[in-house]
Design an enzyme around this catalytic site. Structure first.
Site, PDB file in Angstrom:
ATOM      1  N   ASP A  11      -5.147  10.192  -1.053  1.00 14.31           N
ATOM      2  CA  ASP A  11      -3.692  10.078  -0.916  1.00 14.31           C
ATOM      3  C   ASP A  11      -3.045  10.728  -2.124  1.00 14.31           C
ATOM      4  OD1 ASP A  11      -1.167   9.299   0.053  1.00 14.31           O
ATOM      5  OD2 ASP A  11      -1.235   7.356  -0.939  1.00 14.31           O
ATOM      6  N   SER A  12      -1.724  10.890  -2.064  1.00 12.34           N
ATOM      7  CA  SER A  12      -0.999  11.436  -3.215  1.00 12.34           C
ATOM      8  C   SER A  12      -0.846  10.401  -4.325  1.00 12.34           C
ATOM      9  CB  SER A  12       0.388  11.916  -2.783  1.00 12.34           C
ATOM     10  OG  SER A  12       1.160  10.819  -2.317  1.00 12.34           O
ATOM     11  N   TYR A  43       4.090  13.978  -2.263  1.00 13.73           N
ATOM     12  CA  TYR A  43       3.893  14.964  -1.202  1.00 13.73           C
ATOM     13  C   TYR A  43       5.133  15.115  -0.318  1.00 13.73           C
ATOM     14  CZ  TYR A  43      -1.173  15.549  -1.873  1.00 13.73           C
ATOM     15  OH  TYR A  43      -2.428  15.865  -2.367  1.00 13.73           O
ATOM     16  N   GLY A  44       5.881  14.030  -0.145  1.00 13.31           N
ATOM     17  CA  GLY A  44       7.016  14.059   0.769  1.00 13.31           C
ATOM     18  C   GLY A  44       8.091  15.050   0.387  1.00 13.31           C
ATOM     19  N   CYS A  75      -2.874   9.245   4.117  1.00 15.31           N
ATOM     20  CA  CYS A  75      -1.530   9.709   3.778  1.00 15.31           C
ATOM     21  C   CYS A  75      -0.944  10.324   5.039  1.00 15.31           C
ATOM     22  CB  CYS A  75      -1.602  10.737   2.651  1.00 15.31           C
ATOM     23  SG  CYS A  75      -0.053  11.591   2.297  1.00 15.31           S
ATOM     24  N   ASN A  76       0.176   9.792   5.512  1.00 17.23           N
ATOM     25  CA  ASN A  76       0.781  10.323   6.725  1.00 17.23           C
ATOM     26  C   ASN A  76       1.249  11.763   6.552  1.00 17.23           C
ATOM     27  OD1 ASN A  76       1.341   7.170   6.945  1.00 17.23           O
ATOM     28  ND2 ASN A  76       1.420   8.014   9.007  1.00 17.23           N
ATOM     29  N   THR A  77       1.862  12.059   5.414  1.00 16.67           N
ATOM     30  CA  THR A  77       2.382  13.409   5.197  1.00 16.67           C
ATOM     31  C   THR A  77       1.253  14.426   5.217  1.00 16.67           C
ATOM     32  OG1 THR A  77       4.214  12.534   3.880  1.00 16.67           O
ATOM     33  CG2 THR A  77       3.718  14.871   3.650  1.00 16.67           C
ATOM     34  N   GLU A 153       4.939   2.591  -5.644  1.00 13.72           N
ATOM     35  CA  GLU A 153       4.152   2.969  -6.821  1.00 13.72           C
ATOM     36  C   GLU A 153       4.490   2.056  -8.000  1.00 13.72           C
ATOM     37  OE1 GLU A 153       1.983   5.732  -7.656  1.00 13.72           O
ATOM     38  OE2 GLU A 153       1.696   6.152  -5.518  1.00 13.72           O
ATOM     39  N   CYS A 189       4.321   5.767   6.382  1.00  9.63           N
ATOM     40  CA  CYS A 189       3.847   6.217   5.074  1.00  9.63           C
ATOM     41  C   CYS A 189       2.935   5.112   4.572  1.00  9.63           C
ATOM     42  CB  CYS A 189       5.020   6.428   4.114  1.00  9.63           C
ATOM     43  SG  CYS A 189       4.521   6.721   2.394  1.00  9.63           S
ATOM     44  N   THR A 190       1.747   5.463   4.115  1.00 11.80           N
ATOM     45  CA  THR A 190       0.798   4.417   3.721  1.00 11.80           C
ATOM     46  C   THR A 190       1.267   3.635   2.499  1.00 11.80           C
ATOM     47  OG1 THR A 190      -0.504   6.069   2.487  1.00 11.80           O
ATOM     48  CG2 THR A 190      -1.209   5.558   4.741  1.00 11.80           C
ATOM     49  N   HIS A 191       2.241   4.150   1.761  1.00 11.38           N
ATOM     50  CA  HIS A 191       2.818   3.381   0.656  1.00 11.38           C
ATOM     51  C   HIS A 191       3.599   2.159   1.149  1.00 11.38           C
ATOM     52  CE1 HIS A 191       2.010   6.897  -1.906  1.00 11.38           C
ATOM     53  NE2 HIS A 191       2.276   6.132  -2.950  1.00 11.38           N
TER      54      HIS A 191
END
Length: 262
Positions: A11-12, A43-44, A75-77, A153, A189-191
């Site tokens: 992931d980012s 990434y978004g 990561c979806n993006t 984050e 978004c996995t966040h």
């Protein structure tokens, strides 16, 4: 298959921990390497061309270094933009992250679904295709929120975040035409599952759904006949730049005991 060959999560940032956690529950003895491309975060806000070139190149280096049995783009993006590029570049199974529009459509009573993701994810044709195939009778309202990514984050790094801040970041989705009817929100978004408590408090009438448990089941299925170590081991987390020092103390909750920098 070597029993010690790990699962590689990518992931980012820390969002993919929301996919790692349910995977740990299904496969407690699986060796784990989690990679956070914090040098490329977020990434978004990057272009599709940047992500389509950066992610396969970085994953190629990681596969050479760690020899995983399977890679997870948590990561979806990155998945909506680079998944096909990664699969064509790597000679191993690659699991992507898909916005949970199909189960959301099965749950929604009002037929109004919110899709909350990054700016890059919500504008992808991939989302259009999912909506057309699985939610054609629903109103789909999308909102890209880089603020929520930063809040997730910050939360994982031990900073105090407020429900009001989360509400403010997601509110435009509900202010859009038809947004007042949203009864199911897709965390695309996995966040964002890391903020589920705050989102539920901010929008108590909405059910929030994410793809983490489904991805975990897919990983377990693809590795169902493979050997694993007899005991759990501490996972390894790899950053592409120096991480926030306050983040490191929270990683033990996810079974991560070693931190490296690529």
């Amino acid at each position: 298959m070597d029993a010690n060959s790990p699962l590689l999560f990518f992931d980012s940032g820390v969002g993919g921990l929301s996919v790692l956690e349910p995977t740990r529950k299904l496969l407690p003895n699986a060796p784990i390497v989690y990679v956070a491309d914090n040098a490329g975060y977020p990434y978004g806000k990057r272009s599709e061309a940047e992500i389509a070139s950066r992610v396969p190149a970085l994953l190629g280096r990681l596969v050479e270094r760690f020899h995983p049995r399977l890679a997870v783009i948590a990561c979806n993006t990155a998945s909506t933009i680079a998944l096909d590029h990664v699969r064509s570049a790597l000679d191993l199974p690659v699991v992507g992250t898909v916005p949970a529009i199909k189960p959301a459509a099965e749950m929604s009573k009002t037929r109004a679904i919110g899709v909350l993701g990054t700016e890059a994810t919500v504008r992808q044709p991939y989302v259009d295709n999912l909506a057309a195939e699985f939610a054609a009778d629903c109103t789909i309202i999308r909102h890209g929120s880089p603020e929520l990514v930063d809040l997730a984050e910050a939360k994982l790094a031990g900073e105090e975040i407020t429900v009001d801040a989360v509400r403010s970041a997601a509110q435009p989705m509900f202010d859009a035409p038809g947004g007042d009817r949203i009864d199911v929100g897709v965390l695309a978004c996995t966040h964002f599952p890391l903020l589920r408590t705050e989102l539920s408090q901010a929008f108590p009438g909405v059910q929030w759904i994410d793809g983490g448990p489904g991805i975990a089941r897919r990983i377990a299925y693809l590795t169902r006949e493979q050997p694993w170590p007899t005991e759990p081991s501490e996972g390894v987390m790899v950053f592409t730049a120096e991480p926030r020092s306050t983040l490191l103390s929270t990683l033990a909750h996810y079974g991560i005991g070693e931190v490296q920098t690529l």
